[in-house]
Design a protein around this motif. Structure first.
Motif, PDB file in Angstrom:
ATOM      1  N   UNK A 772       0.811  -1.209   0.000  1.00  9.46           N
ATOM      2  CA  UNK A 772       0.000   0.000   0.000  1.00  9.46           C
ATOM      3  C   UNK A 772       0.846   1.261   0.000  1.00  9.46           C
ATOM      4  N   UNK A 773       0.212   2.351   0.395  1.00  6.81           N
ATOM      5  CA  UNK A 773       0.894   3.638   0.505  1.00  6.81           C
ATOM      6  C   UNK A 773       0.801   4.123   1.949  1.00  6.81           C
ATOM      7  N   UNK A 774       1.815   4.888   2.341  1.00  2.00           N
ATOM      8  CA  UNK A 774       1.873   5.386   3.708  1.00  2.00           C
ATOM      9  C   UNK A 774       2.089   6.902   3.693  1.00  2.00           C
ATOM     10  N   UNK A 775       1.674   7.539   4.787  1.00  2.00           N
ATOM     11  CA  UNK A 775       2.017   8.946   4.966  1.00  2.00           C
ATOM     12  C   UNK A 775       3.534   9.054   5.113  1.00  2.00           C
ATOM     13  N   UNK A 868      -2.045  22.119   3.855  1.00  5.43           N
ATOM     14  CA  UNK A 868      -1.229  22.526   2.705  1.00  5.43           C
ATOM     15  C   UNK A 868      -2.106  22.747   1.474  1.00  5.43           C
ATOM     16  N   UNK A 869      -1.580  23.400   0.451  1.00  9.88           N
ATOM     17  CA  UNK A 869      -2.365  23.578  -0.785  1.00  9.88           C
ATOM     18  C   UNK A 869      -2.751  22.225  -1.363  1.00  9.88           C
ATOM     19  N   UNK A 933       4.750  18.785  19.357  1.00  5.69           N
ATOM     20  CA  UNK A 933       4.424  17.521  18.686  1.00  5.69           C
ATOM     21  C   UNK A 933       3.903  17.826  17.284  1.00  5.69           C
ATOM     22  N   UNK A 934       4.383  17.096  16.305  1.00  6.69           N
ATOM     23  CA  UNK A 934       4.037  17.392  14.910  1.00  6.69           C
ATOM     24  C   UNK A 934       3.459  16.127  14.273  1.00  6.69           C
ATOM     25  N   UNK A 935       2.204  16.207  13.841  1.00  6.60           N
ATOM     26  CA  UNK A 935       1.577  15.104  13.106  1.00  6.60           C
ATOM     27  C   UNK A 935       1.556  15.460  11.629  1.00  6.60           C
ATOM     28  N   UNK A 936       1.999  14.533  10.795  1.00  8.73           N
ATOM     29  CA  UNK A 936       2.007  14.804   9.358  1.00  8.73           C
ATOM     30  C   UNK A 936       1.080  13.849   8.621  1.00  8.73           C
ATOM     31  N   UNK A 937       0.101  14.448   7.927  1.00 15.16           N
ATOM     32  CA  UNK A 937      -0.794  13.686   7.047  1.00 15.16           C
ATOM     33  C   UNK A 937      -0.777  14.341   5.669  1.00 15.16           C
ATOM     34  N   UNK A 938       0.424  14.734   5.276  1.00 15.14           N
ATOM     35  CA  UNK A 938       0.539  15.566   4.089  1.00 15.14           C
ATOM     36  C   UNK A 938       0.325  14.787   2.797  1.00 15.14           C
ATOM     37  N   UNK A 939       0.977  13.659   2.687  1.00 10.34           N
ATOM     38  CA  UNK A 939       0.921  12.951   1.412  1.00 10.34           C
ATOM     39  C   UNK A 939       1.140  11.465   1.639  1.00 10.34           C
ATOM     40  N   UNK A 940       0.345  10.652   0.942  1.00  8.27           N
ATOM     41  CA  UNK A 940       0.576   9.205   0.971  1.00  8.27           C
ATOM     42  C   UNK A 940       1.349   8.812  -0.274  1.00  8.27           C
ATOM     43  N   UNK A 941       2.353   7.981  -0.056  1.00  8.94           N
ATOM     44  CA  UNK A 941       3.148   7.520  -1.185  1.00  8.94           C
ATOM     45  C   UNK A 941       3.734   6.164  -0.850  1.00  8.94           C
TER      46      UNK A 941
END
Length: 1237
Positions: A772-775, A868-869, A933-941
């Motif tokens: 699959x793809x992950x953040x 993000x945009x 604390x930084x959560x990133x859900x920017x991009x799955x790849x």
């Protein structure tokens, strides 16, 4: 295939198969008055349910020519089913009948013209199918003759009285020797060469090409004390060959295989090193004690473990001495290493394992944790080899079922050897001889492409006897189970049985022992199954039995089962005898899930059964979520509606005791525990007639669902409703799948192995890639915000991969382990009370994560949602009402939202670990936020390591891994599915990928494509026409997402697979259909249904402040609006103010039932089939109207309705619906039907 010729010269080509339920009608038509006089008036369905073997003879047109039913106890009630042996021994002491070698014919019917030939064909087929069978008894009233058919195969033995009838009954017998005799075995002679070579050449030309034309003659001539050649002959002609040799490379076997249960295949020696050195021994004993007390093994993740199989677990470790007397051979081989066996049991119980980081992972029946060290202790055997090997074996297919006849003669050639071994390429189909051997478990580091099988001399003994246990058996059972971790539980239950015959709560129980030469070699404990209604309503047990034909007391619950591995091939016989002697027809064995917060769900009450692979896993049933208060007295019983127990159910019954499974030894390796991978494994595991012995899952965190927490951790991420926590417990994939905890770093296509992160390798025959793809960790643009840069001024350098160290307070959440670590970090670093949290991304997971943070106590003013945009005009909800409600809830909670913000820097460009601040640019002015604390859900790849492994293996990769419509990559042995993949450009469908479809359906279809390679019962796949092979498959399952959004809104969105399109654009289409909406999103009462132009439910969106039954609503997808009680008309008439209440009304419970789809198919079958010769079917009539072949004076709908009501179709449909409601009344008691009012 055989050919039958009638007395009039007619010819029929026939074949035998197992009797199926659809045969019953034809069987009844073949019953004559003479049949009833011979066998009595029989309920055919009931008889087939209780039969051990039922055989149907069909011609090449699949017309039934004959049928015979066999049971393991006499008919006509001439004796009790548990005590017939003594009665028949008294009848004729020269007939050595035992439960192992005897069956009784309870019914035989045949087409009159071919009856004699049918009788002989069935008799031969039965003796061929059951190698241990030697006698078939037929019992008929003494005043009856057998007739001209049965007299040809049966001969009279004597008369016996009946327990219930006044007259006597005559006993007839059929002997194996006259139909499918045992083979004559002798030493091979050179003259046998000409008989044997055609058999070899039919199978393989390799031997001839390698060793010359006369290799067989040379092999026969080269016999000496160490090498022997043996043949089996029929009527003076050699039909099989075996070459054996006493020279065995024991060192290689000890290095590659876990031979501890068989003392290394060596004779015991005083210098054997069976215990680890002192330091390891103390440590091992501590682990063992811990394992006994709390079922945990703290070092398992860090230390190497061998894979554990049920065969190894059932080892009951006796000791073999040099003298090969029968009594001494019966004690199983003893390694002397009790802690090793306890370790095996620790692994077999699905224990909780913790490492130094506090990470929890779970092991189950055959799980493997990758070792950090390779110094695990292995015994050293100094004794002489006690094994010889089979070098070459071949037999005519007609006589293959008698392969075991070789073994008595072969062991006589090596009186000092107790083991016969054979190694085979693991892709070799399991043949009759091997089915009697024990497959040995290889070590993790074994790279041999061979499987090792072992057979013990004592396995030839046919004197095995199953009986009820007595008090005198206790010492023998103690010796048998002394090294098993749960031996105390077994012995306590045995003691309870001997003292009271009942459990402490009054449940009847029985204990059985297997005995050979007066030694106990097996133990089993069963109780009456008291939760029968729950099993029926929660598991698809009716895939295997007709429930109504089994009395409540005939259901048994298997608690303990242990059998000496020497007699493993008698496991099914042991189970069959438990059913016969215990007056049971069904046995159930539950596998409970792993630890829930350190406690076990009754799992310690069940010792791990080595018989698991001889049982069939039973699929769980999807349950209706009932509005119990609204239903009142019409609600289902508490046995049905009570809180579900989470266990995987395994089952056997009388019909399955003589039905073999097809073993698939192919190494199928699945990389990635994604929903696609889990669905794929689930489909293979629940193929009840197949046994996949080499399924392996490679996953970073092992099997999902092992925490079973069901609390805030699961809310961090949105759900696609493919699998819930409870589903993993109900599947118990760990019972059937080897689990390797690790990460794939390379694929060696030439050597067919996967390389893992710790340089371990996993061999494969078929590799399934489902990662699959992950953040991914976002890569800051590096823009200096002091220069007041905007997004437009950021150079577009393409997507860059972050390569620096990932900060300790940066989190990308992809699975439950990530969620657990994030939650632990929050609680251990005082984030709840102080510290800013940045959530970066614009997916639905950002909303669910913010809601979870708010839910666990983080103040809204400390949470910053930075979006993000977007690359698309479509938002994650694609619904303005839902999105505005969620954003209003965020603002009300004090959460700050930033739009179109790009991550510029962490810590102002300084060392980023840990992150103290984050800078962002926007279309206007940049900003800087403090960060704890930084959560990133920017991009799955696709993960970079995965991409590198695929790319280095030269698999075609074009932004995604390229596959064809059959899931193949450019390597025929490697398949892939899920969001990792894209279709090849030759299909011209780049906008469609597996991401557009349901992951669960993709996994199922992948398994279906694979099953054509392994399942001989499936029809061969035909190649699609040339003009269709460029079309991609379109799957129909719903695409679902859901979760809890800010404001505690419960959200669910169900839609058909489609290319994403803005909702406004969809609604502007002329063929959009109808939108039905009740409630409002802001009030938390929003329910939207989209009905397409065909009046089918195409989209469902729910947003509610109150929890709702999502699994019920998912069943509405794809239903016609008229099935929903004329939904459109009622909505237009303003009769539906609230869809939530509407779908809680009693009338719709049947729509949510798991078998409603079967009812729909049945009704469609009625309307499309021609029920009367002079009437067309409803479907044919509709087509005639469509083609204007009929001139109508009324509307087509009215004509079809009148035709339906005036013909047989109306009564057939009504009967089908009433039968459905009556059969499923335990789930649907709210419906009335004729006769209950």
């Amino acid at each position: 295939m055989s050919v039958l010729t009638s007395p009039r010269g007619k010819v029929e080509v026939v074949h035998c198969r197992r009797t199926e339920s659809q045969d019953i009608y034809c069987i009844k038509n073949l019953i004559r008055k003479f049949t009833q006089k011979l066998f009595g008036r029989l309920n055919i369905i009931y008889l087939l349910e209780k039969a051990n073997l039922a055989v149907t003879l069909c011609n090449d047109k699949e017309e039934i020519m004959a049928q015979a039913t066999f049971v393991d106890y006499p008919n006509w009630n001439v004796s009790n089913q548990d005590s017939w042996v003594s009665v028949f021994r008294e009848l004729d002491s020269e007939i050595p009948c035992t439960p192992l070698n005897t069956l009784f014919l309870h019914l035989f019917v045949a087409v009159d013209e071919y009856s004699v030939g049918c009788c002989r064909e069935i008799t031969q087929s039965v003796f061929k199918a059951v190698p241990e069978l030697h006698f078939i008894f037929l019992i008929v009233p003494s005043y009856m003759s057998l007739g001209s058919t049965l007299i040809t195969v049966f001969e009279q033995v004597g008369n016996i009285p009946s327990l219930t009838y006044d007259e006597d009954f005559t006993v007839h017998i059929c002997h194996r020797q006259k139909h499918y005799p045992q083979l004559h075995i002798r030493r091979a002679r050179v003259e046998d060469h000409d008989d044997l070579m055609p058999i070899f050449l039919r199978h393989d030309m390799l031997l001839k090409e390698t060793y010359g034309e006369y290799f067989l003659a040379e092999l026969i001539e080269a016999q000496d004390e160490e090498n022997h050649a043996i043949v089996c002959e029929v009527e003076g002609v050699a039909v099989g060959f075996m070459s054996v040799c006493s020279r065995v490379n024991m060192q290689l076997l000890h290095e590659c295989f876990d031979l501890g249960p068989f003392h290394g295949l060596c004779t015991p020696h005083p210098d054997d090193v069976l215990q680890p050195p002192e330091e390891q021994s103390v440590k091992g004993n501590q682990d063992a004690e811990l394992g006994t007390s709390n079922h945990s093994s703290p070092k398992t993740v860090e230390e190497p473990r061998e894979p554990v199989s049920p065969q190894a677990m059932e080892s009951t470790q006796g000791r073999i001495t040099e003298e090969a007397t029968a009594e001494e051979l019966l004690s199983a081989v003893h390694s002397g290493n009790s802690s090793e066996m306890e370790d095996i049991e620790n692994l077999s119980q699905q224990s909780t394992v913790s490492d130094t980081d506090g990470r929890v992972s779970c092991l189950s029946l055959a799980s493997i944790s990758l070792p950090k060290e390779t110094s695990d202790f292995r015994p050293i055997y100094k004794g002489a080899s006690a094994a010889f090997c089979i070098q070459l074996f071949c037999i005519e297919e007609k006589y293959e079922a008698r392969s075991l006849d070789f073994m008595n003669f072969v062991f006589s050639l090596f009186p000092d050897k107790n083991f016969c071994i054979i190694s085979l390429p693991h892709l070799t189909p399991e043949f009759a001889l091997i089915q009697n051997f024990v497959k040995i478990v290889p070590f993790n580091n074994c790279t041999l492409e061979q499987d090792l099988y072992v057979f013990h001399r004592a396995g030839l003994l046919k004197s095995i006897k199953i009986r009820l246990a007595t008090l005198l058996d206790t010492p023998g059972v103690e010796n048998l189970v002394s090294t098993l971790m749960l031996n105390k539980s077994i012995l306590e239950d045995l003691k309870q049985y001997n003292e009271a015959r009942r459990d402490h709560d009054g449940t009847p129980m029985k204990a059985f022992v297997a005995e050979v030469a007066e030694q106990i070699v097996g133990i089993a404990v069963i109780r009456d199954e008291m939760d029968v209604e729950y099993i029926r309503s929660h598991y698809n047990i009716e895939d295997f039995i007709y429930f109504s034909h089994h009395q409540r007391e005939e259901h048994g619950h298997l608690y303990h089962f242990a059998l000496n591995p020497v007699f493993r091939h008698y496991t099914k016989f042991f189970l069959k005898e438990i059913l016969r002697l215990g007056f049971k027809s069904c046995l159930y064995y539950p596998v409970y899930p792993q630890a829930r917060e350190g406690k076990f769900q009754n799992s310690s009450a069940h010792s791990l059964t080595s018989a698991l692979h001889y049982l069939v896993p039973v699929r769980p049933r999807r349950q209706i979520v009932y509005p119990l208060e609204k239903l009142g007295i019409n609600a289902p019983s508490k046995a049905v509606s009570k809180d579900p127990l989470s266990y995987a159910l395994n089952h056997t019954n009388r019909k399955l005791t003589l039905e073999p499974k097809i073993t698939v030894n192919a190494k199928i390796v699945v990389v990635g525990a994604s929903n696609v991978g889990i669905s794929f494994l689930e489909t293979l595991v629940f193929c009840s007639h197949l046994k996949f012995s080499n399924l392996t899952l490679i996953s970073t965190h092992g099997l999902p669902g092992k925490r079973l927490l069901g609390t805030e951790q699961r809310k961090f991420l949105a759900s696609d409703h493919c699998f819930q926590d409870r589903d993993y417990a109900l599947m118990s994939l760990g019972s059937w799948v080897n689990v390797v905890v690790g990460r794939m770093t390379a694929i060696d296509r030439a050597a067919k192995h996967v390389v893992l992160s710790k340089e371990e390798i996993v061999l494969y025959d078929h590799l399934i890639l489902c990662t699959g793809q992950q953040y991914q960790v976002p890569c800051p643009t590096g823009a200096d915000i002091s220069q007041h840069m905007t997004n437009r001024e950021i150079p577009n350098s393409g997507k860059q991969r972050y390569t620096d160290k990932v900060p300790c307070n940066h989190f990308t959440l992809n699975d439950e382990e990530d969620c657990y670590k994030a939650l632990s970090w929050i609680r251990s670093n005082s984030i709840i009370t102080e510290g800013n949290v940045i959530v970066y991304g614009n997916t639905i997971d950002t909303y669910t994560t913010v809601e979870t943070l708010l839910n666990i106590g983080v103040r809204g003013s400390y949470i910053h949602l930075v979006q993000p945009p977007s690359n698309s005009t479509i938002t994650c909800f694609n619904n303005y009402s839902v999105e505005s409600a969620a954003q209003d809830a965020l603002r009300a909670a004090g959460v700050t939202i930033y739009c179109d913000a790009l991550l510029a820097q962490w810590n102002d460009g300084r060392y980023p670990d840990p992150i103290h601040s984050a800078c962002f640019t926007t279309p206007t002015k940049p900003f800087r936020l403090p960060c704890s604390m930084f959560f990133s859900f920017c991009e799955k790849n696709v993960d970079y390591e995965t991409f590198k492994a695929l790319n280095d293996a030269c698999l075609v990769y074009d932004g995604r891994l390229v596959i064809d419509t059959n899931f193949h990559t450019n390597d025929i042995a490697i398949r892939a599915a899920g969001s990792l993949t894209k279709f090849s450009n030759k299909y011209y469908s780049n906008e469609w990928t597996h991401s557009n479809f349901s992951s669960k359906e993709i996994g199922f279809q992948l398994a279906a494509a694979m099953l054509t390679l392994f399942d001989p019962t499936l029809e061969p796949v035909t190649e699609p026409p040339a003009d269709l092979d460029r079309l991609i498959p379109m799957y129909k399952g719903a695409k679902i997402q859901g979760g809890i959004l800010p404001g505690s809104y419960h959200y669910l969105h169900i839609a058909k697979p489609a290319i994403p399109t803005p909702l406004e654009v969809q609604m502007a289409q002329p063929n959009f259909g109808l939108e039905i909406v009740t409630g409002s999103a802001k009030n938390g009462t929003y329910f939207r249904i989209h009905i397409n132009k065909y009046k089918m439910v195409e989209t469902i969106t729910c947003l509610s402040k109150e929890p709702f039954p999502a699994s019920n609503y998912i069943r509405l997808f794809g239903q016609h609006e008229q099935l929903l009680n004329n939904l459109c008309n009622r909505y237009e008439d303003k009769l539906i103010p609230d869809l939530y209440s509407y779908f809680m009304e009693p009338w719709c419970m049947a729509l949510f039932h798991d078998r409603f789809i079967d009812l729909r198919k049945e009704l469609r079958q009625i309307l499309t089939s021609k029920e009367e010769e002079d009437l067309p079917s409803i479907e044919q009539l509709a087509r005639q109207i469509e083609d204007e072949e009929i001139n109508l004076k009324e509307k087509p709908g009215n004509y079809l309705k009148r035709f339906y009501q005036e013909t047989i179709y109306k009564s057939l449909v009504e009967k089908s619906i009433l039968d459905y409601l009556h059969y499923n009344h335990y789930h649907l008691p709210m419906y009335a039907w004729p006769g209950i009012i």
